[in-house]
Design a protein around this motif. Structure first.
Motif, PDB file in Angstrom:
ATOM      1  N   ILE A  50      13.679 -19.393  -1.401  1.00 46.73           N
ATOM      2  CA  ILE A  50      12.562 -18.578  -0.895  1.00 46.73           C
ATOM      3  C   ILE A  50      11.232 -19.290  -1.105  1.00 46.73           C
ATOM      4  CG2 ILE A  50      11.260 -16.443  -1.282  1.00 46.73           C
ATOM      5  CD1 ILE A  50      14.023 -15.118  -1.983  1.00 46.73           C
ATOM      6  N   VAL A  51      10.993 -19.750  -2.332  1.00 48.45           N
ATOM      7  CA  VAL A  51       9.694 -20.360  -2.659  1.00 48.45           C
ATOM      8  C   VAL A  51       9.494 -21.664  -1.876  1.00 48.45           C
ATOM      9  CG1 VAL A  51       8.306 -21.373  -4.521  1.00 48.45           C
ATOM     10  CG2 VAL A  51       9.557 -19.234  -4.913  1.00 48.45           C
ATOM     11  N   GLN A  52      10.547 -22.448  -1.771  1.00 48.50           N
ATOM     12  CA  GLN A  52      10.432 -23.697  -0.997  1.00 48.50           C
ATOM     13  C   GLN A  52      10.114 -23.404   0.467  1.00 48.50           C
ATOM     14  OE1 GLN A  52      14.099 -25.829  -1.632  1.00 48.50           O
ATOM     15  NE2 GLN A  52      13.465 -26.583  -3.643  1.00 48.50           N
ATOM     16  N   PHE A  53      10.781 -22.377   1.006  1.00 46.76           N
ATOM     17  CA  PHE A  53      10.547 -22.025   2.406  1.00 46.76           C
ATOM     18  C   PHE A  53       9.103 -21.586   2.628  1.00 46.76           C
ATOM     19  CE2 PHE A  53      10.313 -18.761   5.710  1.00 46.76           C
ATOM     20  CZ  PHE A  53      10.722 -19.501   6.810  1.00 46.76           C
ATOM     21  N   VAL A  54       8.630 -20.687   1.771  1.00 46.60           N
ATOM     22  CA  VAL A  54       7.266 -20.166   1.920  1.00 46.60           C
ATOM     23  C   VAL A  54       6.250 -21.299   1.743  1.00 46.60           C
ATOM     24  CG1 VAL A  54       5.549 -18.607   0.902  1.00 46.60           C
ATOM     25  CG2 VAL A  54       7.893 -17.804   1.314  1.00 46.60           C
ATOM     26  N   THR A  55       6.513 -22.190   0.800  1.00 46.35           N
ATOM     27  CA  THR A  55       5.613 -23.324   0.574  1.00 46.35           C
ATOM     28  C   THR A  55       5.549 -24.214   1.816  1.00 46.35           C
ATOM     29  OG1 THR A  55       6.224 -23.257  -1.758  1.00 46.35           O
ATOM     30  CG2 THR A  55       5.108 -25.244  -0.990  1.00 46.35           C
ATOM     31  N   ARG A  56       6.706 -24.485   2.421  1.00 49.47           N
ATOM     32  CA  ARG A  56       6.758 -25.326   3.615  1.00 49.47           C
ATOM     33  C   ARG A  56       5.993 -24.717   4.790  1.00 49.47           C
ATOM     34  NH1 ARG A  56      10.996 -29.210   4.457  1.00 49.47           N
ATOM     35  NH2 ARG A  56      12.230 -29.509   2.568  1.00 49.47           N
ATOM     36  N   VAL A  57       6.276 -23.442   5.080  1.00 46.69           N
ATOM     37  CA  VAL A  57       5.689 -22.869   6.304  1.00 46.69           C
ATOM     38  C   VAL A  57       4.207 -22.534   6.149  1.00 46.69           C
ATOM     39  CG1 VAL A  57       7.906 -22.008   7.183  1.00 46.69           C
ATOM     40  CG2 VAL A  57       6.438 -20.478   5.825  1.00 46.69           C
ATOM     41  N   THR A  58       3.715 -22.546   4.909  1.00 49.81           N
ATOM     42  CA  THR A  58       2.282 -22.285   4.697  1.00 49.81           C
ATOM     43  C   THR A  58       1.515 -23.570   4.395  1.00 49.81           C
ATOM     44  OG1 THR A  58       2.717 -21.796   2.360  1.00 49.81           O
ATOM     45  CG2 THR A  58       2.637 -19.923   3.867  1.00 49.81           C
ATOM     46  N   ASN A  59       2.195 -24.696   4.393  1.00 54.50           N
ATOM     47  CA  ASN A  59       1.564 -25.981   4.090  1.00 54.50           C
ATOM     48  C   ASN A  59       0.874 -26.533   5.335  1.00 54.50           C
ATOM     49  OD1 ASN A  59       0.841 -28.510   3.167  1.00 54.50           O
ATOM     50  ND2 ASN A  59       2.915 -29.351   3.345  1.00 54.50           N
ATOM     51  N   LYS A  60      -0.432 -26.274   5.415  1.00 57.40           N
ATOM     52  CA  LYS A  60      -1.197 -26.667   6.601  1.00 57.40           C
ATOM     53  C   LYS A  60      -1.165 -28.190   6.740  1.00 57.40           C
ATOM     54  CE  LYS A  60      -4.951 -24.583   9.119  1.00 57.40           C
ATOM     55  NZ  LYS A  60      -6.016 -23.585   9.093  1.00 57.40           N
ATOM     56  N   GLY A  61      -0.784 -28.652   7.897  1.00 54.10           N
ATOM     57  CA  GLY A  61      -0.683 -30.096   8.121  1.00 54.10           C
ATOM     58  C   GLY A  61       0.730 -30.613   7.916  1.00 54.10           C
ATOM     59  N   GLY A  62       1.580 -29.811   7.250  1.00 51.08           N
ATOM     60  CA  GLY A  62       2.973 -30.207   7.054  1.00 51.08           C
ATOM     61  C   GLY A  62       3.778 -30.015   8.336  1.00 51.08           C
ATOM     62  N   PRO A  63       4.969 -30.590   8.398  1.00 50.99           N
ATOM     63  CA  PRO A  63       5.764 -30.529   9.635  1.00 50.99           C
ATOM     64  C   PRO A  63       6.307 -29.137   9.949  1.00 50.99           C
ATOM     65  CG  PRO A  63       7.034 -31.563   7.863  1.00 50.99           C
ATOM     66  CD  PRO A  63       5.646 -31.373   7.333  1.00 50.99           C
ATOM     67  N   ASP A  64       6.402 -28.259   8.938  1.00 50.09           N
ATOM     68  CA  ASP A  64       6.981 -26.933   9.161  1.00 50.09           C
ATOM     69  C   ASP A  64       5.941 -25.814   9.148  1.00 50.09           C
ATOM     70  OD1 ASP A  64       9.659 -27.881   9.321  1.00 50.09           O
ATOM     71  OD2 ASP A  64       9.637 -28.147   7.147  1.00 50.09           O
ATOM     72  N   TYR A  65       4.668 -26.188   9.211  1.00 51.70           N
ATOM     73  CA  TYR A  65       3.603 -25.184   9.149  1.00 51.70           C
ATOM     74  C   TYR A  65       3.735 -24.159  10.280  1.00 51.70           C
ATOM     75  CZ  TYR A  65      -0.998 -23.039   9.163  1.00 51.70           C
ATOM     76  OH  TYR A  65      -2.024 -22.120   9.141  1.00 51.70           O
TER      77      TYR A  65
END
Lengths: 349, 349
Positions: A50-65
């Motif tokens: 869960i935490v990894q997923f939320v971190t990825r999709v909220t990481n502005k500039g990241g590939p999964d934002y």
């Protein structure tokens, strides 16, 4: 730097300001990082996922934002956000039927398929969600929205849970309340998408889950706008409008939200959430699907699905299975339940 | 103060900083007060009514204060938020029918009630909203949500308005865009509640009005979750799910939002918004209902209702009537429209 007494700002003052600034900028983020947003979850794989997923999709500039306006999370209610043994709305319906049986027959509306009230409740066990919803619709036909809400509010204020020694509204899962808050703190809109009655859930969803009425999707009856004593009110008919179960959950998410959920969670019991999780997974780009497994006989209940359909779908599609026993540190905010009656005769077992 | 050359900050610098601070602190609040949030509205009664209402319901501690979670505002779309002569979705449908007529008959789906395409469009004028929606549903049956969205996006990117020399998506009313923003700045949630197709409007509502898909309520078709080339997608059936017109608007507000609007606005033409405004007015406590009257032949169109039902209802119930001619300083962001074709043959006249 000059040592003149005329200096207004000294080296020492500058050092102090710099030190304070360093302290503030370093202290603030670490406080945010150190506070565990999911304290009722064990540090097992489910929480990490869960935490990894939320971190990825909220990481502005990241590939999964994913932009905030697309951060939609949908949750089943019975067995996912609160205890479903027995189903809370069934307890409510039983009370309603009891009250109706005390009235003279002429005041009773005709019920669709019962000889006695116990027969009716028993028949629901085999006839399932549709039969329950039909009975619910019929027994509340003609009520205005306001009357219905008042009746449900009274139920929640007066009723104890039949199995646990607490008020009926307290059987919500604390780890799920934390998860909802964690998602909202990360820009998600949290929705309920449940087979339960939309109006029934809306009465308590703001208080129990922080979810406003417009973010509750559920089964519904047809309504009409009618003038009652000079005021135009919505009244319930006895006809079902939607049975929000299985694939219909995806259909109603389409109708109410208009986009696929980025995050969806249901539970193992009837296969009722497979459609919603499948629909979520069809989203372009990353998404997360979770299934809650009731495997904790000691702290809640242990039960499985007759045909094992949900767990099979999870395995086939890579959905994460959350074990109440292994992944949750605690289950209810009130601690370990004190059991009143181990053998409930109401549906949901 | 010392005149030493060693000074890092001079008196002049301090004075400048103090002056800047004074300027900033005095400038900021007065800027907020002085900036008119509704610059395209004349300072007539309609604007005063709106501003007074918003001020009252957001005045914490005042007798009419309404909590932000109850600040729901609903708006009709055609003729209220954008120009309805002709109805934009009808232009889209005509293009769709033209494309279909170019295909071989075997590829064409069976249309419900037409000999020629012009006959169909003509028949819609007399048969009304239901006929239009049925034709729309039938001609899009079997499409996935993604295909439909792509087709509507293409329409908006390529189509010019038939009467005004602008792109089809630019006929939104600037005073209404300002009103939506003003309400949102005051904690309101703004919704569309229109007879138009829910999916059609959702394609453009974020960009045109700042309204996300989940805050659009409209007419809808039944959908199904189906596997298409390995992905589960929502596909449109040819059957109507809801015709969001007249009293059904109130019913669907109940379904989607679950509370009565604090603020509701429609327009004079078909009586289609009376149900929504009536439902809003049934709210306990203060609420505001507005009806837009198309009385500006020079800058847009002047048209009225056959039976005068909406204006009669406004008079009887104390709803505010907004005159495009008298209450709006300007209508479109692009200025005065340059007319292409005064006599459109499409419905909406």
């Amino acid at each position: 730097m000059s040592t003149s007494n005329g200096k207004i700002i000294t080296n020492g003052m500058i050092s102090a300001v710099v030190a304070l600034a360093v302290l503030l900028t370093s202290a603030l983020p670490s406080t945010a990082q150190d506070t565990d947003p999911l304290p009722s979850w064990n540090d097992s794989q489910a929480k990490k996922t869960i935490v990894q997923f939320v971190t990825r999709v909220t990481n502005k500039g990241g590939p999964d934002y994913v932009a905030p306006e697309q951060r939609i999370a949908t949750f089943d209610n019975d067995g996912t956000l609160w205890c479903e043994r027995p189903i809370v709305q069934v307890i409510y319906l039983r009370q309603k039927l009891d009250r109706m049986s005390e009235q003279t027959p002429s005041q009773c509306i005709e019920l669709p398929f019962l000889a006695t009230f116990d027969d009716t409740i028993d028949s629901l066990k085999t006839k399932g969600v549709l039969a329950f919803l039909k009975l619910f619709a019929t027994t509340h036909a003609g009520m205005s929205q306001r009357e219905f809400t008042a009746e449900v509010e009274e139920f929640f204020s007066k009723t104890k849970h039949p199995n646990f020694d607490v008020s009926i509204g307290r059987v919500v899962y604390q780890p799920m309340v934390e998860l909802l808050e964690y998602l909202r703190a990360n820009g998600f809109k949290t929705y309920i998408c449940s087979g339960g009655g939309i109006d029934f859930m809306r009465v308590v969803s703001p208080k129990l889950y922080g979810i406003p009425p417009q973010q509750v999707i559920g089964s519904s009856v047809r309504k009409e706008l009618q003038e009652v004593e000079g005021v135009w009110v919505l009244t319930r008919t006895g006809d079902l409008n939607s049975v929000n179960d299985k694939n219909e959950k995806a259909v109603n998410i389409g109708l109410h939200i208009g986009q696929r959920p980025l995050f969806a969670m249901g539970n193992v019991r009837s296969g009722g959430d497979i459609g919603m999780l499948t629909y979520s997974q069809g989203r372009s780009g990353r998404s997360l699907q979770l299934l809650l497994n009731h495997d904790d006989e000691e702290r809640e209940f242990a039960y499985s699905e007759k045909n094992g359909e949900s767990l099979q779908a999870a395995k086939a599609n890579g959905w994460s299975v959350v074990s109440m026993k292994n992944d949750w540190k605690s289950i209810f905010a009130f601690g370990l339940p004190s059991r009143v009656d181990e053998k409930s005769s109401l549906p949901g077992e």
